[in-house]
Design a protein around this motif. Structure first.
Motif, PDB file in Angstrom:
ATOM      1  N   VAL A 150      15.464   9.615   0.139  1.00 45.96           N
ATOM      2  CA  VAL A 150      14.286   9.763   0.993  1.00 45.96           C
ATOM      3  C   VAL A 150      14.764   9.775   2.441  1.00 45.96           C
ATOM      4  O   VAL A 150      15.812   9.207   2.759  1.00 45.96           O
ATOM      5  CB  VAL A 150      13.250   8.642   0.767  1.00 45.96           C
ATOM      6  CG1 VAL A 150      12.684   8.692  -0.635  1.00 45.96           C
ATOM      7  CG2 VAL A 150      13.833   7.279   1.046  1.00 45.96           C
ATOM      8  N   PRO A 151      14.012  10.402   3.346  1.00 45.70           N
ATOM      9  CA  PRO A 151      14.410  10.405   4.755  1.00 45.70           C
ATOM     10  C   PRO A 151      14.431   8.991   5.327  1.00 45.70           C
ATOM     11  O   PRO A 151      13.644   8.132   4.922  1.00 45.70           O
ATOM     12  CB  PRO A 151      13.330  11.244   5.441  1.00 45.70           C
ATOM     13  CG  PRO A 151      12.650  11.986   4.352  1.00 45.70           C
ATOM     14  CD  PRO A 151      12.813  11.175   3.108  1.00 45.70           C
ATOM     15  N   ASP A 154      18.906  -4.348   5.641  1.00 46.48           N
ATOM     16  CA  ASP A 154      20.281  -4.343   5.128  1.00 46.48           C
ATOM     17  C   ASP A 154      20.364  -3.592   3.801  1.00 46.48           C
ATOM     18  O   ASP A 154      21.327  -2.866   3.560  1.00 46.48           O
ATOM     19  CB  ASP A 154      20.809  -5.759   4.953  1.00 46.48           C
ATOM     20  CG  ASP A 154      21.091  -6.454   6.280  1.00 46.48           C
ATOM     21  OD1 ASP A 154      21.202  -5.760   7.321  1.00 46.48           O
ATOM     22  OD2 ASP A 154      21.200  -7.696   6.282  1.00 46.48           O
ATOM     23  N   THR A 155      19.369  -3.765   2.960  1.00 53.35           N
ATOM     24  CA  THR A 155      19.349  -3.089   1.662  1.00 53.35           C
ATOM     25  C   THR A 155      19.368  -1.564   1.848  1.00 53.35           C
ATOM     26  O   THR A 155      20.042  -0.854   1.109  1.00 53.35           O
ATOM     27  CB  THR A 155      18.101  -3.492   0.861  1.00 53.35           C
ATOM     28  OG1 THR A 155      18.143  -4.895   0.608  1.00 53.35           O
ATOM     29  CG2 THR A 155      17.998  -2.746  -0.459  1.00 53.35           C
ATOM     30  N   MET A 156      18.642  -1.086   2.876  1.00 55.74           N
ATOM     31  CA  MET A 156      18.582   0.352   3.117  1.00 55.74           C
ATOM     32  C   MET A 156      19.684   0.848   4.044  1.00 55.74           C
ATOM     33  O   MET A 156      19.807   2.061   4.257  1.00 55.74           O
ATOM     34  CB  MET A 156      17.207   0.719   3.704  1.00 55.74           C
ATOM     35  CG  MET A 156      16.070   0.514   2.743  1.00 55.74           C
ATOM     36  SD  MET A 156      14.495   1.114   3.385  1.00 55.74           S
ATOM     37  CE  MET A 156      14.052  -0.182   4.544  1.00 55.74           C
ATOM     38  N   GLY A 157      20.451  -0.066   4.640  1.00 56.96           N
ATOM     39  CA  GLY A 157      21.510   0.331   5.564  1.00 56.96           C
ATOM     40  C   GLY A 157      20.999   0.740   6.927  1.00 56.96           C
ATOM     41  O   GLY A 157      21.639   1.526   7.626  1.00 56.96           O
ATOM     42  N   ILE A 158      19.840   0.212   7.322  1.00 58.46           N
ATOM     43  CA  ILE A 158      19.211   0.580   8.592  1.00 58.46           C
ATOM     44  C   ILE A 158      19.511  -0.495   9.627  1.00 58.46           C
ATOM     45  O   ILE A 158      19.317  -1.685   9.377  1.00 58.46           O
ATOM     46  CB  ILE A 158      17.682   0.757   8.409  1.00 58.46           C
ATOM     47  CG1 ILE A 158      17.424   1.937   7.491  1.00 58.46           C
ATOM     48  CG2 ILE A 158      16.993   0.923   9.748  1.00 58.46           C
ATOM     49  CD1 ILE A 158      15.964   2.145   7.142  1.00 58.46           C
ATOM     50  N   THR A 164      12.440   3.313   8.078  1.00 58.14           N
ATOM     51  CA  THR A 164      12.175   2.721   9.393  1.00 58.14           C
ATOM     52  C   THR A 164      10.690   2.480   9.584  1.00 58.14           C
ATOM     53  O   THR A 164      10.288   1.476  10.169  1.00 58.14           O
ATOM     54  CB  THR A 164      12.726   3.597  10.538  1.00 58.14           C
ATOM     55  OG1 THR A 164      12.166   4.903  10.450  1.00 58.14           O
ATOM     56  CG2 THR A 164      14.239   3.661  10.498  1.00 58.14           C
ATOM     57  N   GLY A 165       9.870   3.377   9.064  1.00 56.06           N
ATOM     58  CA  GLY A 165       8.418   3.184   9.137  1.00 56.06           C
ATOM     59  C   GLY A 165       7.975   1.970   8.335  1.00 56.06           C
ATOM     60  O   GLY A 165       7.150   1.173   8.793  1.00 56.06           O
ATOM     61  N   LEU A 166       8.527   1.821   7.151  1.00 57.35           N
ATOM     62  CA  LEU A 166       8.214   0.669   6.305  1.00 57.35           C
ATOM     63  C   LEU A 166       8.580  -0.631   7.007  1.00 57.35           C
ATOM     64  O   LEU A 166       7.790  -1.587   7.032  1.00 57.35           O
ATOM     65  CB  LEU A 166       8.976   0.796   4.980  1.00 57.35           C
ATOM     66  CG  LEU A 166       8.737  -0.268   3.923  1.00 57.35           C
ATOM     67  CD1 LEU A 166       7.355  -0.081   3.300  1.00 57.35           C
ATOM     68  CD2 LEU A 166       9.808  -0.184   2.850  1.00 57.35           C
ATOM     69  N   LEU A 167       9.757  -0.678   7.611  1.00 59.74           N
ATOM     70  CA  LEU A 167      10.202  -1.878   8.317  1.00 59.74           C
ATOM     71  C   LEU A 167       9.344  -2.172   9.542  1.00 59.74           C
ATOM     72  O   LEU A 167       8.957  -3.324   9.779  1.00 59.74           O
ATOM     73  CB  LEU A 167      11.664  -1.732   8.736  1.00 59.74           C
ATOM     74  CG  LEU A 167      12.686  -1.690   7.609  1.00 59.74           C
ATOM     75  CD1 LEU A 167      14.048  -1.265   8.146  1.00 59.74           C
ATOM     76  CD2 LEU A 167      12.774  -3.035   6.916  1.00 59.74           C
ATOM     77  N   LYS A 218       0.824  -1.217   0.000  1.00 63.82           N
ATOM     78  CA  LYS A 218       0.000   0.000   0.000  1.00 63.82           C
ATOM     79  C   LYS A 218       0.854   1.262   0.000  1.00 63.82           C
ATOM     80  O   LYS A 218       0.362   2.340  -0.332  1.00 63.82           O
ATOM     81  CB  LYS A 218      -0.926   0.004   1.220  1.00 63.82           C
ATOM     82  CG  LYS A 218      -2.013  -1.045   1.133  1.00 63.82           C
ATOM     83  CD  LYS A 218      -2.879  -1.012   2.383  1.00 63.82           C
ATOM     84  CE  LYS A 218      -3.919  -2.112   2.322  1.00 63.82           C
ATOM     85  NZ  LYS A 218      -4.735  -2.149   3.550  1.00 63.82           N
ATOM     86  N   SER A 219       2.109   1.142   0.391  1.00 64.28           N
ATOM     87  CA  SER A 219       2.985   2.318   0.373  1.00 64.28           C
ATOM     88  C   SER A 219       3.340   2.661  -1.067  1.00 64.28           C
ATOM     89  O   SER A 219       3.310   1.805  -1.947  1.00 64.28           O
ATOM     90  CB  SER A 219       4.252   2.059   1.190  1.00 64.28           C
ATOM     91  OG  SER A 219       5.062   1.114   0.540  1.00 64.28           O
ATOM     92  N   HIS A 220       3.664   3.893  -1.277  1.00 72.10           N
ATOM     93  CA  HIS A 220       3.997   4.334  -2.632  1.00 72.10           C
ATOM     94  C   HIS A 220       5.491   4.208  -2.871  1.00 72.10           C
ATOM     95  O   HIS A 220       6.281   4.513  -1.989  1.00 72.10           O
ATOM     96  CB  HIS A 220       3.569   5.788  -2.836  1.00 72.10           C
ATOM     97  CG  HIS A 220       2.097   5.987  -2.724  1.00 72.10           C
ATOM     98  ND1 HIS A 220       1.217   5.574  -3.693  1.00 72.10           N
ATOM     99  CD2 HIS A 220       1.345   6.523  -1.739  1.00 72.10           C
ATOM    100  CE1 HIS A 220      -0.011   5.866  -3.323  1.00 72.10           C
ATOM    101  NE2 HIS A 220       0.036   6.438  -2.127  1.00 72.10           N
TER     102      HIS A 220
END
Length: 131
Positions: free
Chosen positions: A79-80, A124-128, A85-88, A69-71
């Motif tokens: 992106v911030p 890991d993909t996002m480095g978070i 972190t919200g997606l995860l 549902k996210s864009h």
């Protein structure tokens, strides 16, 4: 892979700092052991759009409805980190709710092992490191 390298690098830095802070050579005290020390690393301030979209796709492929549902991010270079972190966090909570009735042997972090792997792969993909 980047996460592992950063953690190893941070461990080397912590070890060096503790060694430098050790008492003089003639003192009976020794530097504290760093075997159990895990350095906390900071999340990046921004995430590349391509990395965010790849992580989102990973979560969608694992069955996350909130990720679907996210864009997708577009029209900008970064992106911030809060988007990532919200997606995860949303996917993690969704997977935990969906997997709550699984036997304990089939779960890791209160979700199925494939869901846990998907969330960590996306992170890991996002480095978070923290979400």
């Amino acid at each position: 892979m980047h996460r592992s390298l950063r953690n190893a690098f941070a461990t080397v830095i912590v070890t060096g700092a503790l060694t430098a802070a050790a008492p003089a050579a003639g003192a009976a005290e020794q530097a504290p052991s760093t075997a159990g020390v895990r350095a906390e690393l900071r999340n990046p301030k921004t995430i590349k759009v391509a990395d965010y979209n790849r992580a989102r796709t990973t979560l969608i492929n694992a069955g996350s409805r909130t990720a679907s549902k996210s864009h997708p991010a577009h029209g900008t270079k970064d992106v911030p980190v809060s988007h990532g972190t919200g997606l995860l966090a949303e996917a993690r909570d969704e997977f935990r709710a969906a997997d709550r009735n699984l036997p304990a042997g089939q779960k890791k972090s209160d979700m199925s092992i494939p869901h846990d792997n998907a969330v960590h792969s996306a992170a890991d993909t996002m480095g978070i490191d923290r979400w």
